[in-house]
Scaffold this motif. Structure first.
Motif, short mmCIF file in Angstrom:
data_model
loop_
_atom_site.label_atom_id
_atom_site.label_comp_id
_atom_site.label_asym_id
_atom_site.label_seq_id
_atom_site.Cartn_x
_atom_site.Cartn_y
_atom_site.Cartn_z
N SER A 27 0.81 -1.23 0.00
CA SER A 27 0.00 0.00 0.00
C SER A 27 0.84 1.27 0.00
CB SER A 27 -0.93 0.00 1.22
OG SER A 27 -0.18 -0.19 2.42
N PRO A 28 1.80 1.42 -0.91
CA PRO A 28 2.65 2.62 -0.86
C PRO A 28 1.88 3.93 -1.03
CG PRO A 28 2.98 1.39 -2.91
CD PRO A 28 2.20 0.52 -2.00
N HIS A 29 0.83 3.95 -1.86
CA HIS A 29 0.10 5.19 -2.07
C HIS A 29 -0.78 5.54 -0.86
CE1 HIS A 29 1.07 3.89 -6.24
NE2 HIS A 29 1.37 5.17 -6.33
N LEU A 30 -1.41 4.55 -0.27
CA LEU A 30 -2.18 4.80 0.94
C LEU A 30 -1.27 5.16 2.11
CD1 LEU A 30 -4.92 2.05 0.60
CD2 LEU A 30 -5.34 4.51 0.78
N ASP A 31 -0.12 4.55 2.18
CA ASP A 31 0.84 4.90 3.23
C ASP A 31 1.29 6.35 3.07
OD1 ASP A 31 0.58 2.26 3.96
OD2 ASP A 31 2.51 1.64 3.15
N ALA A 32 1.50 6.78 1.82
CA ALA A 32 1.88 8.17 1.56
C ALA A 32 0.73 9.11 1.92
CB ALA A 32 2.27 8.34 0.10
N MET A 33 -0.48 8.68 1.63
CA MET A 33 -1.66 9.48 1.98
C MET A 33 -1.73 9.67 3.50
SD MET A 33 -5.59 8.58 0.95
CE MET A 33 -6.97 9.21 1.87
N ALA A 34 -1.45 8.61 4.25
CA ALA A 34 -1.46 8.71 5.71
C ALA A 34 -0.34 9.63 6.19
CB ALA A 34 -1.32 7.33 6.33
N ALA A 35 0.83 9.55 5.56
CA ALA A 35 1.97 10.38 5.96
C ALA A 35 1.70 11.86 5.71
CB ALA A 35 3.22 9.94 5.21
N LYS A 36 0.82 12.16 4.76
CA LYS A 36 0.50 13.54 4.43
C LYS A 36 -0.81 14.01 5.06
CE LYS A 36 2.84 13.20 -0.04
NZ LYS A 36 2.64 13.22 -1.51
N GLY A 37 -1.47 13.11 5.82
CA GLY A 37 -2.75 13.45 6.40
C GLY A 37 -2.88 12.93 7.81
N VAL A 38 -4.06 12.40 8.15
CA VAL A 38 -4.31 11.87 9.48
C VAL A 38 -4.69 10.40 9.38
CG1 VAL A 38 -6.73 12.68 9.44
CG2 VAL A 38 -5.66 12.12 11.63
N ARG A 39 -4.12 9.61 10.28
CA ARG A 39 -4.44 8.19 10.38
C ARG A 39 -5.14 7.97 11.71
NH1 ARG A 39 -1.78 3.78 12.70
NH2 ARG A 39 0.02 5.08 13.22
N PHE A 40 -6.31 7.35 11.65
CA PHE A 40 -7.10 7.07 12.85
C PHE A 40 -6.81 5.65 13.33
CE2 PHE A 40 -9.35 10.50 10.78
CZ PHE A 40 -9.77 11.30 11.84
N THR A 41 -6.47 5.52 14.60
CA THR A 41 -6.17 4.20 15.16
C THR A 41 -7.39 3.52 15.77
OG1 THR A 41 -5.61 5.07 17.36
CG2 THR A 41 -3.83 4.99 15.72
N GLN A 42 -8.44 4.31 16.04
CA GLN A 42 -9.64 3.77 16.70
C GLN A 42 -10.86 4.03 15.82
OE1 GLN A 42 -9.28 2.22 19.88
NE2 GLN A 42 -7.12 2.49 19.40
N ALA A 43 -10.77 3.63 14.55
CA ALA A 43 -11.87 3.84 13.61
C ALA A 43 -12.68 2.56 13.47
CB ALA A 43 -11.32 4.26 12.25
N TYR A 44 -13.98 2.73 13.34
CA TYR A 44 -14.90 1.59 13.28
C TYR A 44 -15.83 1.72 12.09
CZ TYR A 44 -13.49 0.29 18.00
OH TYR A 44 -12.76 -0.10 19.10
N SER A 45 -16.25 0.58 11.59
CA SER A 45 -17.35 0.54 10.62
C SER A 45 -18.66 0.46 11.40
CB SER A 45 -17.20 -0.67 9.69
OG SER A 45 -17.19 -1.88 10.42
N ASN A 46 -19.73 0.90 10.76
CA ASN A 46 -21.04 0.84 11.42
C ASN A 46 -21.55 -0.58 11.56
OD1 ASN A 46 -21.42 3.93 11.01
ND2 ASN A 46 -23.32 3.25 11.97
N SER A 47 -20.96 -1.51 10.85
CA SER A 47 -21.42 -2.90 10.88
C SER A 47 -20.26 -3.82 10.50
CB SER A 47 -22.58 -3.09 9.89
OG SER A 47 -22.91 -4.46 9.75
N PRO A 48 -20.34 -5.10 10.88
CA PRO A 48 -19.34 -6.06 10.43
C PRO A 48 -19.69 -6.70 9.09
CG PRO A 48 -20.73 -7.11 12.05
CD PRO A 48 -21.22 -5.70 11.92
N VAL A 49 -20.71 -6.18 8.40
CA VAL A 49 -21.06 -6.65 7.05
C VAL A 49 -21.34 -5.45 6.15
CG1 VAL A 49 -21.87 -8.98 7.58
CG2 VAL A 49 -23.41 -7.05 7.87
N CYS A 50 -21.37 -5.71 4.84
CA CYS A 50 -21.32 -4.64 3.83
C CYS A 50 -22.49 -3.67 3.86
CB CYS A 50 -21.26 -5.27 2.43
SG CYS A 50 -19.79 -6.26 2.11
#
Length: 433
Positions: A27-50
């Motif tokens: 994930s080099p592009h997403l890693d770069a996006m995180a390095a230039k922005g904010v990464r959330f360590t405690q992020a959740y989805s509203n559900s465990p299914v789609c």
């Protein structure tokens, strides 16, 4: 005006990306996006299914208000249903922004009900290309029932042989160029099917007839194929970010990346336990990154608890658009976190799941979890793997959180006892609990 690009992966595990401790460079592009922005360590989805998570995202509210959230998963067996889907009259993120002068497009997966009664163009998107169901072949674009499922603006479209991840990435980049040309503010929802089954990579080159007979692909895939699918999605995201930059839209665009639920068979959820279909952390905690040069300092990390529907409130506030008074937002805007990453905004979050009668609540460091008739209490600050059940040591806290959960649940439409709960995998196929 601020533009929005909301990128949603499908079934991506918490630790699949390099910036979340991934074991391989996928994930080099997403890693770069995180390095230039904010990464959330405690992020959740509203559900465990789609589908339920997608209901929450598009409405900005707990999905349980709507009938479709009970269907787990919302499969092609519901084609023609007049009841199970996102009601066209319900205000959405897309419709609210469109009515405020934004251009709107969904590139990718819909999964919120089938035509003729439901669809992206009925719910605020001006343009759409992608599948309507939960999963399709990456080359022939057939769904679980063997039906061709790729539509453009409500009509079947044939791109047989085109790798779906690349098709979506290229269409997203094209949309950005068109909006740059007409200088319109826009919402682009880019909802990949990757890395959801069937596990197919670009190098496969064409449809596999055996896979297409059963795209749930229970007998196929590997960790290597899965990781390559992430790489190819990441390359597409790199194209999107490059296009924003080349068009001079980078500074004025909030880009968000996250997953619709926790990982599945080949995912890396470490150190979390469980996965898709579970309300354990592995089923609902997800990677989440936001990029906005104008409003987010590079290299930011936030420990604020966030949930999918928060992004709806965030984008509406950033656009200066109010929610419909009849359907107030239940997520919270994260704009204060962008300005002050260490800010803490305490709030409870709730989940329920028909499968195995699961219920969960998180507030602060504490999580209440009930699966069938068993109750658990975890301190996630010290035990995010959920191995030490403190229910007997903290009976008063357990009771307090249970009662708080029950008060919340009583205010939400009850689960439909006749709802369809279909599992793609048997118990032995699912991640260890």
């Amino acid at each position: 005006m601020t533009n929005f690009v909301f990128i949603l992966a499908d079934d991506l595990g918490y630790a699949d990306l390099g910036c979340y401790g991934g074991r391989e460079n996928v994930s080099p592009h997403l890693d770069a996006m995180a390095a230039k922005g904010v990464r959330f360590t405690q992020a959740y989805s509203n559900s465990p299914v789609c589908s339920p998570t997608r209901f929450a995202l598009i409405t900005g509210r707990y999905q349980y208000h709507l009938r479709g959230a009970d269907e787990e998963p919302m499969t092609d067996r519901l084609r023609g249903s007049t009841e199970i889907g996102l009601p066209p009259q319900h205000p959405t993120l897309a419709s609210l922004l469109r009515d405020a002068g934004y251009r709107t497009a969904l590139v990718g997966k819909w999964h919120l009900g089938y035509p003729p009664h439901f669809g992206p163009l009925k719910s605020g998107y001006e343009e759409h290309i992608g599948p309507l169901s939960g999963g399709v072949s990456y080359f022939s674009h057939v769904d679980r029932g063997g039906k061709h499922d790729l539509v453009e603006n409500g009509e079947p479209v044939n791109h047989d042989g085109k790798y779906l991840t690349d098709l979506l990435s290229e269409r997203a980049a094209d949309y950005i160029r068109r909006r740059a040309d007409d200088r319109s503010p826009f919402l682009l929802s880019l909802h990949y099917t990757a890395p959801h089954w069937p596990w197919e990579t670009r190098s496969q080159g064409k449809a596999n007839p055996e896979t297409d007979r059963d795209i749930t692909h229970k007998h196929g895939g590997s960790i290597h194929v899965y990781r390559q699918m992430i790489r190819e999605m990441d390359e597409g995201i790199g194209l999107v970010m490059k296009t924003l930059d080349e068009c001079g839209l980078d500074d004025d665009t909030i880009v968000v990346f996250t997953s619709d639920n926790g990982g599945e068979r080949f995912s890396d959820n470490w150190p979390l336990v469980g996965g898709k279909m579970d309300l354990t952390e592995g089923g609902i905690r997800v990677p989440c990154i936001a990029h906005w040069p104008k409003g987010i300092a590079p290299g930011t990390v936030s420990n604020q608890t966030v949930i999918t529907m928060d992004w709806t409130a965030t984008m509406l506030e950033a656009a200066g658009v109010k929610a419909d008074e009849r359907y107030p937002m239940e997520g919270m805007s994260l704009l204060p976190i962008f300005k002050e990453p260490q800010l803490s905004m305490p709030r409870p979050m709730y989940w329920r799941m028909n499968y195995r009668r699961q219920r969960a609540m998180r507030e602060g460091d504490w999580k209440y979890l009930a699966i069938e008739d068993k109750e658990y209490l975890f301190n996630l600050a010290s035990d995010e793997r959920e191995r030490a059940n403190l229910a007997t040591r903290e009976p008063h806290l357990l009771q307090s959180m249970r009662e708080q959960y029950e008060r919340w649940s009583a205010e939400i439409r009850p689960c439909d006892p006749n709802a369809y709960i279909g599992l793609v995998y048997t118990e032995k196929d699912m991640p260890s609990r």
